[in-house]
Structures are given as structure tokens and as C-alpha cells.
Design an enzyme around this catalytic site. Sequence first.
Site, PDB file in Angstrom:
ATOM      1  N   ARG A   3      -4.134   6.189  -8.057  1.00  0.00           N
ATOM      2  CA  ARG A   3      -3.482   7.467  -8.411  1.00  0.00           C
ATOM      3  C   ARG A   3      -3.258   7.573  -9.913  1.00  0.00           C
ATOM      4  NH1 ARG A   3       2.263   6.282  -8.286  1.00  0.00           N
ATOM      5  NH2 ARG A   3       2.639   4.286  -7.238  1.00  0.00           N
TER       6      ARG A   3
ATOM      7  N   ALA B  45      -0.665   6.502   1.167  1.00  0.00           N
ATOM      8  CA  ALA B  45      -2.020   5.994   1.417  1.00  0.00           C
ATOM      9  C   ALA B  45      -2.113   5.413   2.817  1.00  0.00           C
ATOM     10  CB  ALA B  45      -2.371   4.937   0.381  1.00  0.00           C
TER      11      ALA B  45
ATOM     12  N   LEU C 182       0.881  -1.165   0.000  1.00  0.00           N
ATOM     13  CA  LEU C 182       0.000   0.000   0.000  1.00  0.00           C
ATOM     14  C   LEU C 182       0.916   1.212   0.000  1.00  0.00           C
ATOM     15  CD1 LEU C 182      -2.934   1.033   0.190  1.00  0.00           C
ATOM     16  CD2 LEU C 182      -2.743   0.897   2.681  1.00  0.00           C
ATOM     17  N   ASP C 183       0.684   2.133  -0.940  1.00  0.00           N
ATOM     18  CA  ASP C 183       1.582   3.281  -1.097  1.00  0.00           C
ATOM     19  C   ASP C 183       1.844   3.995   0.226  1.00  0.00           C
ATOM     20  OD1 ASP C 183       1.919   2.922  -3.806  1.00  0.00           O
ATOM     21  OD2 ASP C 183       0.397   4.405  -4.380  1.00  0.00           O
ATOM     22  N   ARG C 184       3.026   4.541   0.337  1.00  0.00           N
ATOM     23  CA  ARG C 184       3.422   5.294   1.539  1.00  0.00           C
ATOM     24  C   ARG C 184       2.438   6.422   1.834  1.00  0.00           C
ATOM     25  NH1 ARG C 184       8.441   6.784   4.180  1.00  0.00           N
ATOM     26  NH2 ARG C 184       8.338   8.929   4.912  1.00  0.00           N
TER      27      ARG C 184
END
Length: 309
Positions: A192, A55, A51-53
Site C-alpha cells: 500500500r 488484505a 497481514l493488514d486487516r
Amino acid sequence: MNHSDLPENPPIRTESGFLLIHKPEGMTSSDLVVVARKKLRLKKVGHTGTLDRAASGLMILPIGSCTSFSSVFLEKEKSYEAWVKPGESTDSGDKEGEILESLPKEQTAAWFQENQNLLKELFIQVPTWETQEAPDVSALKVNGRRRSDLFREGVALVPAVRKIRVYQFELGDFSAESIHFKIRVSAGTYIRKIVMDISDRVGFPLRLERLVRTSIGKIHLSQADSYENLLEGRVKIHPPEAILEFPTLEIPGTEVRNVLNGRKTKLEWIPPTEFLLVSPEGEILAWCKKEEHGIHELDYKYLRVFPKN
């Protein structure tokens, strides 16, 4: 008991199961794994997809022998809640990236007033999208290296096109200050990048301001422990049967040793999908899969046997 009576180094824990944690913004998925392993003194912790930093949201962390099931969750549908900032764009599509364009509020408001119907139509069309190019700033590997690292070094990247499906899409607040939507998508879909592509199509800077992952498969964020609880060691370890969606077959106690030694036991019925063999006490013994075209009581194979610690 006073503090001096407590052991300085509690023993390493070897149990198996799953942690459900609400990852906060600003930390990587790997950071969360390290925190969980150290704070809970667990021998083995994995994760089921990054999970993206920038997010936040649901992370499923398998522990112990359940790390074998990590790949099961990679292909699960995922749901998100997103907030978009009009008037600014970055190379990553979120606030972690380098700013490419940033417009004054007045200019953003003027553009929005004139073009909001066109922009709204592009968002409404998102459920019809069937393919997506992975963003250049991503953790995808190219010859063993992250695309983001190669991109930042100026290396020309070949587009990585993938099929996607948008199962649900709900557009909420829609203004020059913020655009909000909820979305449920197939595995591997970058939210994104959806925003980046809309920005490109309409010719106006947009980026994610906030992204929250709200579900993975049937597991929802409401079931997760907070990061604060993790830091305090007050988290629930969910048993495998509560998280995995495989059917389970209980075998007689007399057959447990055979299964643990990798010898197959006769089954009266073999599920058409992957399944688990469990002991009379409910302990997972083996992860199995029916042989293609199998019709007999031994026509299955072990994907993994779980010996007792």
C-alpha cells in the site's frame, strides 16, 4: 452416538506443526490466531508476520513447539496480487483508512485519459526501487507503541526508512476504474505504501482496493485451507518437514535422550546452514546451527531443543 454422549469440552490439543490459512478481509492476523486456537482447541498458536486487516491471503500459523520457528518466515520473500482504485486516497493507503481525497468518476476518467502514460511509467519503474519509508499507519512500534496510534494522536513521527527489493513485477489491467498488478518483494515491503508513493509522485489520489498475499517463501496460497474450513475444524496440520526448508539429520535412537537433555551428539557432517536433528521416527529433536569456522563433529550449537510433551 447421539450428541448427549459427546464430551462438552474436548481435550486441549498439544500437537505441533503448521496451519496454512487463507485469511479473509476484515480481520486482523491476531483475530485469526484466536479463532484457530479456539476452534481447534490448540494449546499454542502463533503467526509468522502480520497481514493488514484490509488484505486477504496466505497466513502461516505455527502450532505447539513449532511456534519457535515463527521468526524464520519474517525474512522470506512474499508475493501479492493488488488492485488499485484511482481517484481516491486514504491516510493508510487502503480502504480501512480515513479518506483524504475522493474525486468524481468523470474527473478521474478525464485525468486518467490525459496522464495515463505518465502513471503507467511510474508503475513500471517500481522494480528499480531500493528503499521505502514505512507508512505512518502501520503496526511498527515506536517506543512500544504502534506508529498508527501515534499518528492518529497527532504525534510527529520520524521516517522509518528500510531497504527493499522488488524481485518480480507484472502490470495487468490499467484503466481509470482499476489498476491491477502482481509483485514479489523482500520481507517488510508495504504494497500500500508503493501505491501511496506513486500517488504522491504523480499528484493524483490512488489507494489499494484489494490486496491478496499469494505466497510466503515457497509456500503458496493454493496450499492453504479456507477460513470456512477452519471454522468447521476441517484443516490440515502440516508437519514441520513439509514447511521448513532446513536440512535434516537423522541420529541413532540411542542418542535421542542425550539430545533431548541438551547434550550434543557427534555428527559426521554438519550442514553450512541451520539444520534440524530428527529421530529415526522423523520427530524433530533440535534446531541447530553450525559454529562459525567449525570443522569438527561437535562444532554446532542448539538454538532450541524440543522435549517430548
